[in-house]
Design a protein around this motif. Structure first.
Motif, PDB file in Angstrom:
ATOM      1  N   ARG A  49      -2.703  -5.075  12.179  1.00 57.86           N
ATOM      2  CA  ARG A  49      -3.946  -4.530  12.730  1.00 57.86           C
ATOM      3  C   ARG A  49      -4.114  -3.051  12.415  1.00 57.86           C
ATOM      4  NH1 ARG A  49      -2.672  -7.817  17.305  1.00 57.86           N
ATOM      5  NH2 ARG A  49      -1.968  -6.007  18.491  1.00 57.86           N
ATOM      6  N   TYR A  50      -2.995  -2.367  12.210  1.00 54.68           N
ATOM      7  CA  TYR A  50      -3.053  -0.944  11.865  1.00 54.68           C
ATOM      8  C   TYR A  50      -3.043  -0.746  10.346  1.00 54.68           C
ATOM      9  CZ  TYR A  50      -2.554   0.592  16.667  1.00 54.68           C
ATOM     10  OH  TYR A  50      -2.780   0.831  18.006  1.00 54.68           O
ATOM     11  N   SER A  51      -3.314  -1.829   9.610  1.00 56.38           N
ATOM     12  CA  SER A  51      -3.289  -1.762   8.144  1.00 56.38           C
ATOM     13  C   SER A  51      -4.617  -2.191   7.542  1.00 56.38           C
ATOM     14  CB  SER A  51      -2.160  -2.659   7.603  1.00 56.38           C
ATOM     15  OG  SER A  51      -0.924  -2.330   8.163  1.00 56.38           O
ATOM     16  N   VAL A  52      -5.727  -1.859   8.196  1.00 56.99           N
ATOM     17  CA  VAL A  52      -7.034  -2.307   7.716  1.00 56.99           C
ATOM     18  C   VAL A  52      -7.921  -1.161   7.232  1.00 56.99           C
ATOM     19  CG1 VAL A  52      -7.033  -4.395   9.104  1.00 56.99           C
ATOM     20  CG2 VAL A  52      -7.954  -2.280  10.071  1.00 56.99           C
ATOM     21  N   VAL A  53      -7.652   0.077   7.656  1.00 54.93           N
ATOM     22  CA  VAL A  53      -8.447   1.210   7.159  1.00 54.93           C
ATOM     23  C   VAL A  53      -8.254   1.323   5.657  1.00 54.93           C
ATOM     24  CG1 VAL A  53      -8.799   3.695   7.269  1.00 54.93           C
ATOM     25  CG2 VAL A  53      -8.320   2.422   9.359  1.00 54.93           C
ATOM     26  N   PRO A  55      -6.576  -1.267   3.219  1.00 56.60           N
ATOM     27  CA  PRO A  55      -6.056  -2.637   3.294  1.00 56.60           C
ATOM     28  C   PRO A  55      -4.584  -2.752   2.905  1.00 56.60           C
ATOM     29  CG  PRO A  55      -8.224  -2.641   2.298  1.00 56.60           C
ATOM     30  CD  PRO A  55      -7.823  -1.196   2.423  1.00 56.60           C
ATOM     31  N   GLY A  56      -3.781  -3.196   3.871  1.00 52.87           N
ATOM     32  CA  GLY A  56      -2.371  -3.423   3.596  1.00 52.87           C
ATOM     33  C   GLY A  56      -1.490  -2.201   3.707  1.00 52.87           C
ATOM     34  N   VAL A  57      -2.011  -1.082   4.204  1.00 56.82           N
ATOM     35  CA  VAL A  57      -1.227   0.147   4.310  1.00 56.82           C
ATOM     36  C   VAL A  57      -1.396   0.730   5.716  1.00 56.82           C
ATOM     37  CG1 VAL A  57      -0.809   2.477   3.406  1.00 56.82           C
ATOM     38  CG2 VAL A  57      -1.536   0.636   1.866  1.00 56.82           C
ATOM     39  N   ALA A  58      -0.282   1.105   6.331  1.00 56.70           N
ATOM     40  CA  ALA A  58      -0.319   1.729   7.653  1.00 56.70           C
ATOM     41  C   ALA A  58       0.615   2.931   7.652  1.00 56.70           C
ATOM     42  CB  ALA A  58       0.104   0.738   8.735  1.00 56.70           C
ATOM     43  N   ASN A  59       0.201   4.006   8.301  1.00 60.49           N
ATOM     44  CA  ASN A  59       1.089   5.151   8.465  1.00 60.49           C
ATOM     45  C   ASN A  59       1.209   5.444   9.949  1.00 60.49           C
ATOM     46  OD1 ASN A  59      -1.545   6.092   8.780  1.00 60.49           O
ATOM     47  ND2 ASN A  59      -1.023   8.168   8.149  1.00 60.49           N
ATOM     48  N   ALA A  60       2.400   5.187  10.486  1.00 64.42           N
ATOM     49  CA  ALA A  60       2.617   5.366  11.919  1.00 64.42           C
ATOM     50  C   ALA A  60       4.108   5.429  12.194  1.00 64.42           C
ATOM     51  CB  ALA A  60       1.985   4.229  12.713  1.00 64.42           C
ATOM     52  N   LYS A  61       4.447   6.054  13.312  1.00 64.70           N
ATOM     53  CA  LYS A  61       5.828   6.052  13.763  1.00 64.70           C
ATOM     54  C   LYS A  61       6.077   4.774  14.560  1.00 64.70           C
ATOM     55  CE  LYS A  61       6.587  11.052  13.971  1.00 64.70           C
ATOM     56  NZ  LYS A  61       6.979  12.192  14.824  1.00 64.70           N
ATOM     57  N   ILE A  62       7.286   4.257  14.452  1.00 62.14           N
ATOM     58  CA  ILE A  62       7.620   3.013  15.146  1.00 62.14           C
ATOM     59  C   ILE A  62       7.432   3.175  16.646  1.00 62.14           C
ATOM     60  CG2 ILE A  62       9.505   1.413  15.693  1.00 62.14           C
ATOM     61  CD1 ILE A  62      10.577   1.848  12.890  1.00 62.14           C
ATOM     62  N   ASP A  63       7.873   4.313  17.201  1.00 67.71           N
ATOM     63  CA  ASP A  63       7.731   4.536  18.645  1.00 67.71           C
ATOM     64  C   ASP A  63       6.268   4.507  19.062  1.00 67.71           C
ATOM     65  OD1 ASP A  63      10.433   4.733  19.002  1.00 67.71           O
ATOM     66  OD2 ASP A  63      10.491   6.910  18.864  1.00 67.71           O
ATOM     67  N   ASN A 109       6.362   6.957   8.920  1.00 64.16           N
ATOM     68  CA  ASN A 109       6.580   5.977   7.854  1.00 64.16           C
ATOM     69  C   ASN A 109       5.247   5.559   7.256  1.00 64.16           C
ATOM     70  OD1 ASN A 109       9.446   5.656   8.052  1.00 64.16           O
ATOM     71  ND2 ASN A 109       9.120   4.511   9.938  1.00 64.16           N
ATOM     72  N   VAL A 110       5.293   5.086   6.028  1.00 62.50           N
ATOM     73  CA  VAL A 110       4.133   4.440   5.419  1.00 62.50           C
ATOM     74  C   VAL A 110       4.558   3.009   5.100  1.00 62.50           C
ATOM     75  CG1 VAL A 110       2.496   4.413   3.510  1.00 62.50           C
ATOM     76  CG2 VAL A 110       3.276   6.590   4.445  1.00 62.50           C
ATOM     77  N   PHE A 111       3.913   2.038   5.780  1.00 61.42           N
ATOM     78  CA  PHE A 111       4.232   0.627   5.597  1.00 61.42           C
ATOM     79  C   PHE A 111       3.231   0.031   4.615  1.00 61.42           C
ATOM     80  CE2 PHE A 111       5.352   1.904   9.917  1.00 61.42           C
ATOM     81  CZ  PHE A 111       6.694   1.561   9.960  1.00 61.42           C
ATOM     82  N   VAL A 112       3.726  -0.547   3.532  1.00 60.77           N
ATOM     83  CA  VAL A 112       2.856  -1.088   2.489  1.00 60.77           C
ATOM     84  C   VAL A 112       3.112  -2.590   2.345  1.00 60.77           C
ATOM     85  CG1 VAL A 112       2.147  -0.936   0.084  1.00 60.77           C
ATOM     86  CG2 VAL A 112       2.945   1.119   1.277  1.00 60.77           C
ATOM     87  N   PHE A 113       2.111  -3.382   2.689  1.00 64.40           N
ATOM     88  CA  PHE A 113       2.200  -4.834   2.507  1.00 64.40           C
ATOM     89  C   PHE A 113       2.076  -5.168   1.019  1.00 64.40           C
ATOM     90  CE2 PHE A 113       1.269  -4.627   6.950  1.00 64.40           C
ATOM     91  CZ  PHE A 113       1.832  -5.770   7.503  1.00 64.40           C
ATOM     92  N   GLN A 114       2.859  -6.157   0.587  1.00 65.07           N
ATOM     93  CA  GLN A 114       2.869  -6.571  -0.814  1.00 65.07           C
ATOM     94  C   GLN A 114       2.068  -7.864  -0.994  1.00 65.07           C
ATOM     95  OE1 GLN A 114       4.828  -4.429  -3.083  1.00 65.07           O
ATOM     96  NE2 GLN A 114       4.419  -3.319  -1.171  1.00 65.07           N
ATOM     97  N   ARG A 115       1.574  -8.062  -2.198  1.00 64.97           N
ATOM     98  CA  ARG A 115       0.890  -9.316  -2.520  1.00 64.97           C
ATOM     99  C   ARG A 115       1.912 -10.453  -2.504  1.00 64.97           C
ATOM    100  NH1 ARG A 115      -4.112  -8.380  -4.737  1.00 64.97           N
ATOM    101  NH2 ARG A 115      -4.160 -10.433  -5.714  1.00 64.97           N
ATOM    102  N   PHE A 116       1.468 -11.629  -2.121  1.00 65.09           N
ATOM    103  CA  PHE A 116       2.379 -12.767  -2.036  1.00 65.09           C
ATOM    104  C   PHE A 116       1.800 -13.950  -2.789  1.00 65.09           C
ATOM    105  CE2 PHE A 116       3.968 -16.669  -0.051  1.00 65.09           C
ATOM    106  CZ  PHE A 116       5.332 -16.461  -0.167  1.00 65.09           C
ATOM    107  N   ASP A 117       2.579 -14.471  -3.731  1.00 66.78           N
ATOM    108  CA  ASP A 117       2.171 -15.620  -4.530  1.00 66.78           C
ATOM    109  C   ASP A 117       3.213 -16.725  -4.335  1.00 66.78           C
ATOM    110  OD1 ASP A 117       1.509 -17.524  -6.424  1.00 66.78           O
ATOM    111  OD2 ASP A 117       0.905 -16.054  -7.932  1.00 66.78           O
ATOM    112  N   PRO A 118       2.898 -17.769  -3.562  1.00 65.86           N
ATOM    113  CA  PRO A 118       3.877 -18.843  -3.311  1.00 65.86           C
ATOM    114  C   PRO A 118       4.402 -19.486  -4.579  1.00 65.86           C
ATOM    115  CG  PRO A 118       1.950 -19.059  -1.881  1.00 65.86           C
ATOM    116  CD  PRO A 118       1.620 -17.998  -2.898  1.00 65.86           C
ATOM    117  N   ALA A 119       3.573 -19.626  -5.586  1.00 67.20           N
ATOM    118  CA  ALA A 119       4.008 -20.292  -6.830  1.00 67.20           C
ATOM    119  C   ALA A 119       5.101 -19.491  -7.515  1.00 67.20           C
ATOM    120  CB  ALA A 119       2.806 -20.478  -7.762  1.00 67.20           C
ATOM    121  N   ILE A 120       4.902 -18.173  -7.580  1.00 71.72           N
ATOM    122  CA  ILE A 120       5.897 -17.313  -8.230  1.00 71.72           C
ATOM    123  C   ILE A 120       7.207 -17.340  -7.464  1.00 71.72           C
ATOM    124  CG2 ILE A 120       6.465 -14.935  -8.781  1.00 71.72           C
ATOM    125  CD1 ILE A 120       3.542 -14.458  -9.432  1.00 71.72           C
TER     126      ILE A 120
END
Length: 288
Positions: A49-53, A55-63, A109-120
Protein backbone atom coordinates in the motif's frame (compact mmCIF):
# COMPACT_ATOMS: atom_id res chain seq x y z
CA UNK A 1 22.32 5.99 -2.17
CA UNK A 2 21.24 9.33 -0.71
CA UNK A 3 17.97 9.65 1.21
CA UNK A 4 15.20 11.68 -0.37
CA UNK A 5 11.64 12.01 -1.58
CA UNK A 6 9.95 8.93 -3.03
CA UNK A 7 9.88 10.41 -6.55
CA UNK A 8 13.66 10.57 -6.43
CA UNK A 9 13.63 6.76 -6.73
CA UNK A 10 11.21 6.56 -9.68
CA UNK A 11 13.96 5.11 -11.88
CA UNK A 12 13.98 1.98 -9.68
CA UNK A 13 10.37 1.13 -10.54
CA UNK A 14 9.88 -1.86 -12.83
CA UNK A 15 6.21 -1.19 -13.55
CA UNK A 16 4.38 1.16 -15.90
CA UNK A 17 1.52 1.74 -13.48
CA UNK A 18 -0.12 0.51 -10.27
CA UNK A 19 -2.33 -1.96 -12.16
CA UNK A 20 0.72 -3.75 -13.58
CA UNK A 21 2.37 -3.74 -10.16
CA UNK A 22 -0.71 -5.35 -8.58
CA UNK A 23 -0.83 -8.00 -11.31
CA UNK A 24 2.75 -9.10 -10.72
CA UNK A 25 2.18 -9.09 -6.97
CA UNK A 26 -0.87 -11.32 -7.49
CA UNK A 27 1.13 -13.69 -9.71
CA UNK A 28 3.75 -13.98 -6.98
CA UNK A 29 1.25 -14.68 -4.18
CA UNK A 30 -0.56 -17.30 -6.27
CA UNK A 31 2.71 -19.03 -7.16
CA UNK A 32 3.96 -18.88 -3.54
CA UNK A 33 0.77 -19.77 -1.69
CA UNK A 34 1.60 -20.53 1.94
CA UNK A 35 4.90 -18.64 1.94
CA UNK A 36 3.69 -16.08 4.48
CA UNK A 37 1.92 -16.52 7.79
CA UNK A 38 -1.14 -14.37 8.43
CA UNK A 39 0.85 -11.62 10.15
CA UNK A 40 3.57 -11.73 7.48
CA UNK A 41 0.95 -11.45 4.73
CA UNK A 42 -0.50 -8.37 6.46
CA UNK A 43 3.02 -6.88 6.54
CA UNK A 44 3.45 -7.66 2.83
CA UNK A 45 0.14 -5.96 2.01
CA UNK A 46 1.03 -2.96 4.19
CA UNK A 47 4.29 -2.44 2.31
CA UNK A 48 2.39 -2.80 -0.98
CA UNK A 49 0.00 0.00 0.00
CA UNK A 50 2.97 2.30 0.54
CA UNK A 51 4.32 1.40 -2.92
CA UNK A 52 1.77 3.08 -5.20
CA UNK A 53 3.02 6.68 -5.52
CA UNK A 54 5.90 5.22 -7.49
CA UNK A 55 4.55 1.79 -8.55
CA UNK A 56 6.41 -0.94 -6.72
CA UNK A 57 8.71 1.36 -4.73
CA UNK A 58 8.42 2.46 -1.10
CA UNK A 59 10.77 4.50 1.07
CA UNK A 60 10.09 4.14 4.77
CA UNK A 61 11.62 3.03 8.03
CA UNK A 62 10.45 -0.33 9.34
CA UNK A 63 9.51 1.20 12.71
CA UNK A 64 7.33 3.75 10.92
CA UNK A 65 5.49 1.03 8.99
CA UNK A 66 4.95 -1.00 12.16
CA UNK A 67 3.62 2.09 13.93
CA UNK A 68 1.22 2.83 11.07
CA UNK A 69 -0.08 -0.75 11.20
CA UNK A 70 -0.97 -0.33 14.88
CA UNK A 71 -2.79 2.92 14.14
CA UNK A 72 -4.87 1.26 11.41
CA UNK A 73 -5.72 -1.74 13.59
CA UNK A 74 -3.46 -4.20 11.74
CA UNK A 75 -1.19 -4.71 14.74
CA UNK A 76 1.86 -6.00 12.85
CA UNK A 77 4.92 -6.53 15.00
CA UNK A 78 8.44 -5.61 13.95
CA UNK A 79 9.41 -9.29 14.12
CA UNK A 80 6.61 -10.22 11.69
CA UNK A 81 7.71 -7.51 9.27
CA UNK A 82 11.34 -8.66 9.39
CA UNK A 83 10.34 -12.29 8.79
CA UNK A 84 8.24 -11.22 5.82
CA UNK A 85 11.14 -9.24 4.38
CA UNK A 86 13.54 -12.16 4.76
CA UNK A 87 11.17 -14.50 2.93
CA UNK A 88 10.32 -11.93 0.24
CA UNK A 89 14.01 -11.21 -0.47
CA UNK A 90 14.84 -14.91 -0.62
CA UNK A 91 11.96 -15.41 -3.06
CA UNK A 92 13.26 -12.54 -5.19
CA UNK A 93 10.13 -10.38 -5.10
CA UNK A 94 11.69 -7.49 -3.12
CA UNK A 95 15.10 -5.82 -3.22
CA UNK A 96 16.11 -3.47 -0.38
CA UNK A 97 18.38 -0.46 -0.83
CA UNK A 98 19.81 1.48 2.11
CA UNK A 99 20.05 5.26 2.02
CA UNK A 100 22.30 7.66 3.87
CA UNK A 101 21.88 11.22 5.07
CA UNK A 102 24.02 13.98 3.59
CA UNK A 103 25.41 14.61 7.08
CA UNK A 104 26.23 10.91 7.44
CA UNK A 105 24.47 7.98 9.03
CA UNK A 106 21.80 5.52 7.90
CA UNK A 107 18.42 6.96 6.88
CA UNK A 108 15.39 5.09 5.49
CA UNK A 109 15.16 1.93 3.37
CA UNK A 110 13.99 1.85 -0.23
CA UNK A 111 11.91 -1.27 -0.92
CA UNK A 112 11.70 -2.18 -4.61
CA UNK A 113 9.25 -4.84 -5.79
CA UNK A 114 10.49 -6.97 -8.69
CA UNK A 115 8.60 -8.22 -11.72
CA UNK A 116 7.47 -11.83 -11.41
CA UNK A 117 7.10 -14.27 -14.29
CA UNK A 118 5.86 -17.74 -13.20
CA UNK A 119 7.01 -19.35 -16.46
CA UNK A 120 10.59 -18.17 -16.04
CA UNK A 121 10.75 -19.26 -12.41
CA UNK A 122 9.43 -22.73 -13.29
CA UNK A 123 12.14 -23.14 -15.94
CA UNK A 124 14.84 -22.08 -13.49
CA UNK A 125 13.65 -24.60 -10.91
CA UNK A 126 13.54 -27.40 -13.50
CA UNK A 127 17.01 -26.51 -14.79
CA UNK A 128 18.43 -26.60 -11.30
CA UNK A 129 16.87 -30.02 -10.76
CA UNK A 130 18.52 -31.45 -13.92
CA UNK A 131 22.01 -30.16 -13.23
CA UNK A 132 24.52 -32.83 -12.20
CA UNK A 133 27.92 -31.41 -11.25
CA UNK A 134 30.98 -33.34 -12.37
CA UNK A 135 33.40 -34.62 -9.76
CA UNK A 136 37.02 -35.69 -10.02
CA UNK A 137 38.06 -39.15 -8.88
CA UNK A 138 39.80 -37.73 -5.80
CA UNK A 139 36.74 -35.73 -4.83
CA UNK A 140 34.54 -38.81 -5.25
CA UNK A 141 36.88 -40.90 -3.06
CA UNK A 142 37.02 -38.19 -0.41
CA UNK A 143 33.24 -37.86 -0.30
CA UNK A 144 32.86 -41.63 -0.06
CA UNK A 145 35.06 -41.78 3.04
CA UNK A 146 33.22 -38.80 4.53
CA UNK A 147 29.88 -40.51 3.90
CA UNK A 148 31.04 -43.71 5.62
CA UNK A 149 32.32 -41.80 8.64
CA UNK A 150 29.14 -39.76 8.79
CA UNK A 151 27.04 -42.93 8.74
CA UNK A 152 29.04 -44.42 11.62
CA UNK A 153 28.79 -41.25 13.72
CA UNK A 154 25.05 -40.82 13.19
CA UNK A 155 24.00 -44.46 13.43
CA UNK A 156 23.12 -44.27 17.13
CA UNK A 157 21.60 -40.80 16.82
CA UNK A 158 19.25 -41.90 14.06
CA UNK A 159 17.28 -44.15 16.40
CA UNK A 160 16.75 -41.26 18.82
CA UNK A 161 15.66 -38.96 16.00
CA UNK A 162 13.14 -41.49 14.72
CA UNK A 163 11.64 -41.81 18.19
CA UNK A 164 11.33 -38.04 18.50
CA UNK A 165 9.75 -37.78 15.05
CA UNK A 166 6.93 -40.07 16.16
CA UNK A 167 5.85 -37.24 18.45
CA UNK A 168 6.49 -34.33 16.09
CA UNK A 169 5.70 -35.54 12.57
CA UNK A 170 2.14 -34.23 12.77
CA UNK A 171 3.16 -30.75 13.96
CA UNK A 172 3.29 -27.97 11.33
CA UNK A 173 6.57 -26.12 10.93
CA UNK A 174 6.46 -22.95 13.00
CA UNK A 175 9.34 -20.77 14.08
CA UNK A 176 9.34 -19.24 17.56
CA UNK A 177 8.36 -15.88 16.08
CA UNK A 178 5.21 -17.40 14.51
CA UNK A 179 3.62 -18.20 17.89
CA UNK A 180 0.97 -15.68 18.93
CA UNK A 181 0.34 -14.37 22.45
CA UNK A 182 -1.71 -17.43 23.43
CA UNK A 183 1.56 -19.42 23.56
CA UNK A 184 3.12 -17.08 26.14
CA UNK A 185 4.29 -19.12 29.20
CA UNK A 186 2.08 -19.07 32.30
CA UNK A 187 4.90 -17.39 34.23
CA UNK A 188 3.99 -14.13 32.48
CA UNK A 189 1.02 -12.42 34.22
CA UNK A 190 -2.19 -12.13 32.21
CA UNK A 191 -2.53 -8.40 32.94
CA UNK A 192 0.89 -7.79 31.44
CA UNK A 193 0.06 -9.88 28.35
CA UNK A 194 -3.16 -7.92 27.77
CA UNK A 195 -1.25 -4.63 28.00
CA UNK A 196 1.56 -5.60 25.62
CA UNK A 197 -0.52 -7.58 23.09
CA UNK A 198 -1.88 -4.62 21.05
CA UNK A 199 1.69 -3.50 20.28
CA UNK A 200 3.75 -6.72 20.31
CA UNK A 201 1.58 -9.74 19.52
CA UNK A 202 3.98 -12.69 19.47
CA UNK A 203 4.71 -14.90 22.46
CA UNK A 204 8.47 -14.41 22.27
CA UNK A 205 8.17 -10.61 22.23
CA UNK A 206 5.86 -10.54 25.26
CA UNK A 207 8.06 -13.06 27.08
CA UNK A 208 11.18 -10.98 26.34
CA UNK A 209 9.59 -7.87 27.85
CA UNK A 210 8.69 -9.77 31.01
CA UNK A 211 12.22 -11.20 31.25
CA UNK A 212 13.51 -7.62 31.01
CA UNK A 213 11.19 -6.68 33.86
CA UNK A 214 12.58 -9.55 35.97
CA UNK A 215 16.09 -8.34 35.22
CA UNK A 216 15.23 -4.85 36.49
CA UNK A 217 13.46 -6.30 39.55
CA UNK A 218 16.52 -8.36 40.52
CA UNK A 219 18.57 -5.14 40.81
CA UNK A 220 16.66 -4.33 44.02
CA UNK A 221 16.18 -6.19 47.27
CA UNK A 222 12.39 -6.00 47.44
CA UNK A 223 10.37 -7.60 50.20
CA UNK A 224 7.51 -8.16 47.75
CA UNK A 225 7.77 -10.70 44.91
CA UNK A 226 7.55 -9.37 41.37
CA UNK A 227 4.08 -10.91 40.94
CA UNK A 228 2.78 -8.35 43.46
CA UNK A 229 4.26 -5.49 41.44
CA UNK A 230 2.74 -6.24 38.03
CA UNK A 231 0.92 -2.89 38.08
CA UNK A 232 4.29 -1.11 38.26
CA UNK A 233 5.58 -3.04 35.22
CA UNK A 234 2.37 -2.31 33.32
CA UNK A 235 2.65 1.41 34.15
CA UNK A 236 6.26 1.41 32.91
CA UNK A 237 5.21 -0.18 29.60
CA UNK A 238 2.34 2.29 29.14
CA UNK A 239 4.67 5.19 29.88
CA UNK A 240 7.10 3.89 27.28
CA UNK A 241 4.33 3.60 24.67
CA UNK A 242 3.22 7.17 25.40
CA UNK A 243 6.70 8.61 24.94
CA UNK A 244 7.27 6.44 21.85
CA UNK A 245 4.07 7.76 20.26
CA UNK A 246 5.16 11.27 21.25
CA UNK A 247 8.52 10.65 19.52
CA UNK A 248 10.48 11.30 22.70
CA UNK A 249 12.48 8.07 22.67
CA UNK A 250 16.04 8.31 21.37
CA UNK A 251 17.10 4.78 22.36
CA UNK A 252 15.30 1.56 21.44
CA UNK A 253 11.83 0.81 22.79
CA UNK A 254 13.17 -2.01 24.96
CA UNK A 255 15.97 0.13 26.42
CA UNK A 256 13.56 2.92 27.30
CA UNK A 257 11.16 0.45 28.92
CA UNK A 258 13.98 -1.01 31.03
CA UNK A 259 15.21 2.41 32.15
CA UNK A 260 11.68 3.60 32.96
CA UNK A 261 10.97 0.48 35.00
CA UNK A 262 14.21 0.83 36.97
CA UNK A 263 13.25 4.40 37.85
CA UNK A 264 9.84 3.25 39.09
CA UNK A 265 11.40 0.42 41.08
CA UNK A 266 13.70 2.93 42.81
CA UNK A 267 10.61 4.82 44.02
CA UNK A 268 8.96 1.58 45.17
CA UNK A 269 12.08 0.52 47.06
CA UNK A 270 12.15 3.84 48.90
CA UNK A 271 8.52 3.37 49.90
CA UNK A 272 9.27 -0.06 51.30
CA UNK A 273 12.23 1.30 53.24
CA UNK A 274 10.24 4.19 54.71
CA UNK A 275 7.46 1.83 55.77
CA UNK A 276 9.96 -0.18 57.82
CA UNK A 277 11.54 2.82 59.54
CA UNK A 278 10.32 3.05 63.16
CA UNK A 279 10.00 6.67 64.12
CA UNK A 280 10.81 7.62 67.71
CA UNK A 281 7.64 8.02 69.81
CA UNK A 282 8.17 11.20 71.86
CA UNK A 283 4.68 11.05 73.44
CA UNK A 284 5.24 7.70 75.14
CA UNK A 285 8.78 8.52 76.32
CA UNK A 286 9.12 7.48 80.01
CA UNK A 287 9.67 10.34 82.53
CA UNK A 288 12.87 10.40 84.60
Amino acid sequence: MRAGNIRQFASLSQFENVKEFNEHKRYFLEHHAGLFTKSEFLAFELLSRYSVVVPGVANAKIDTLVERSVETGGSISRASFLRMMRKAKNAGIIVVHKTYRTSGGFAHNVFVFQRFDPAIETKVIQRKGRETPCESKDEHTKKTHESINLFINLKDKDLKIRKENVMTDNLPYLSLGDLDESFTPDSVPKDFIRTVRPFFNTAIEIYTFWEKAKLAYNKFNFDRPLEFMVSVVVDAFKTTVFHYKNRKIKATFMQYFYGTLKGMFIVERRREHMAKVQRYNWIDEPEN
